[in-house]
Design an enzyme around this catalytic site. Sequence first.
Site, PDB file in Angstrom:
ATOM      1  N   LYS A  88      -2.743  -7.470   1.388  1.00  0.00           N
ATOM      2  CA  LYS A  88      -4.126  -7.296   1.051  1.00  0.00           C
ATOM      3  C   LYS A  88      -4.472  -7.769  -0.325  1.00  0.00           C
ATOM      4  O   LYS A  88      -5.439  -8.311  -0.563  1.00  0.00           O
ATOM      5  CB  LYS A  88      -4.824  -5.711   1.165  1.00  0.00           C
ATOM      6  N   GLU A 110     -14.806  -1.405   0.315  1.00  0.00           N
ATOM      7  CA  GLU A 110     -14.600  -0.186   1.098  1.00  0.00           C
ATOM      8  C   GLU A 110     -13.267  -0.154   1.522  1.00  0.00           C
ATOM      9  O   GLU A 110     -12.503  -1.217   1.229  1.00  0.00           O
ATOM     10  CB  GLU A 110     -15.377  -0.373   2.540  1.00  0.00           C
ATOM     11  N   SER A 377       3.489  -6.689   7.470  1.00  0.00           N
ATOM     12  CA  SER A 377       2.211  -6.908   6.654  1.00  0.00           C
ATOM     13  C   SER A 377       2.406  -5.832   5.338  1.00  0.00           C
ATOM     14  O   SER A 377       1.745  -6.012   4.524  1.00  0.00           O
ATOM     15  CB  SER A 377       1.092  -6.514   7.444  1.00  0.00           C
TER      16      SER A 377
HETATM   17  C1  LIG Z   1      -5.100  -2.903   6.363  1.00  0.00           C
HETATM   18  C2  LIG Z   1      -3.699  -3.188   6.928  1.00  0.00           C
HETATM   19  C3  LIG Z   1      -3.288  -3.959   8.005  1.00  0.00           C
HETATM   20  C4  LIG Z   1      -4.563  -4.338   9.118  1.00  0.00           C
HETATM   21  O1  LIG Z   1      -5.371  -5.259   8.556  1.00  0.00           O
HETATM   22  P1  LIG Z   1      -5.543  -6.904   9.085  1.00  0.00           P
HETATM   23  O2  LIG Z   1      -6.873  -7.277   8.446  1.00  0.00           O
HETATM   24  O3  LIG Z   1      -5.663  -6.745  10.439  1.00  0.00           O
HETATM   25  O4  LIG Z   1      -4.404  -7.362   8.420  1.00  0.00           O
HETATM   26  C5  LIG Z   1      -2.203  -4.301   8.588  1.00  0.00           C
HETATM   27  N1  LIG Z   1      -1.198  -3.895   7.953  1.00  0.00           N
HETATM   28  C6  LIG Z   1      -1.371  -3.312   6.686  1.00  0.00           C
HETATM   29  C7  LIG Z   1      -0.049  -2.946   5.798  1.00  0.00           C
HETATM   30  C8  LIG Z   1      -2.394  -2.981   6.160  1.00  0.00           C
HETATM   31  O5  LIG Z   1      -2.600  -2.462   4.924  1.00  0.00           O
END
Ligand SMILES: *Cc1c(COP(=O)(O)O)cnc(C)c1O
Length: 398
Positions: A88, A110, A377
Amino acid sequence: MNPNSRGFYGQYGGSYIPETLSAPIEEIKEAFEKFKNEESFQADLSYWQKEYIGRATPLTYAERLTHFLGGPKIYLKREDLTHTGAHKINNTLGQILIAKRMGKKRIIAETGAGQHGVAVATVCALFGLSCTIYMGEDDTKRQRLNVYRMKLLGASVRPVTLGSRTLKDAINEAMRDWVTNIKNSYYLLGSALGPHPYPQMVTEFQSIIGREVKEQILKKEGRLPDQLIACVGGGSNAIGLFHPFLEDKDVSLIGVEAGGFGIKEKRHSARFEGGSVGIFQGTKTVILQDQFGQIEETESISAGLDYAGIGPLHCYLKEMGRAKYTYATDEEAMNAFSILSKMEGIIPALESSHAIAYIIKEAAHLSKDKIIVCNLSGRGDKDVETAILYSSKEEVNN
Ligand SMILES: *Cc1c(COP(=O)(O)O)cnc(C)c1O
């Protein structure tokens, strides 16, 4: 792939907003168009990506997991190693550099899991801007540590007690704040969602993930991967990985949504399993709604995937057949969370565990000469409490 001038990818996207927001959104659109091609902006962005986020993140060969599953060679793109521990920050850094150039002094955002909120509060501290974060009250309870982190970073956190007290309600409240404070405030949206130009802007700032993967895999393997896999909440980490590969038709793209407790039980967040086209929070996209267009309650063990809408570009890629979407349940994700921890010494975020769960299910169907890249992610430290609660429930059931 860029949207048309009105922000549409095929029939999806666009900008469905109240009159009061059209001027500030237009202002953001112009700023984004202007700065994204400016050399000094790109230089600034690269500087902070390297010196602050810690990019480029590694592309790690998961050797033990590969052997354990006995299928394709598995690489992990390590967004868990970025500053703040998730992808993010790629987006919040990009957008705050735009907000700063626009002369904005206050950031509104948000957050669902709290990861976006922490990433926003972090860049606000870095650049000395005031920061207000809206968060559903249920999420503030699920993610207490992130709430504390945001406050520690100097942000003001406003719990939202309306509706289902999760992400969609937090977005509504943040929008309300923005309408009343348009002059000095910038709304920093956290995924590839919402009205144009946000989906395009977030895609642009997250595409650093895929661009790095391309360079790294060519160096390591001398060819492109066969499959790219990512979990899909709003869709930003997935689109960031996929986007630089859209023209590489031999690379298949697979997004994994949250199957929650179960699809049949209607306790899930998989928009492509029973969702339909509608307009939701500023964009035309696929949403989980009932026959009267009321947004349905969603469910997932991971707060970051627990959302009724999905980024418009994903709908278009699915319609075109360019990307495929599937889901993993809470149970499968929890299993993947534990397997990756034991096999690789990497505790993945529960969101990312959905992508790993897909690999665990499908690896046996792919031959050993294939190469797959999974976007990790985020890291799972934030989810340990959830995992403890989940496993104690399991013990009671067994
Ligand atoms: C917020 C989040 C997601 C999901 O958000 P996307 O916009 O679909 O990437 C996925 N993995 C992590 C670690 C997150 O914090």
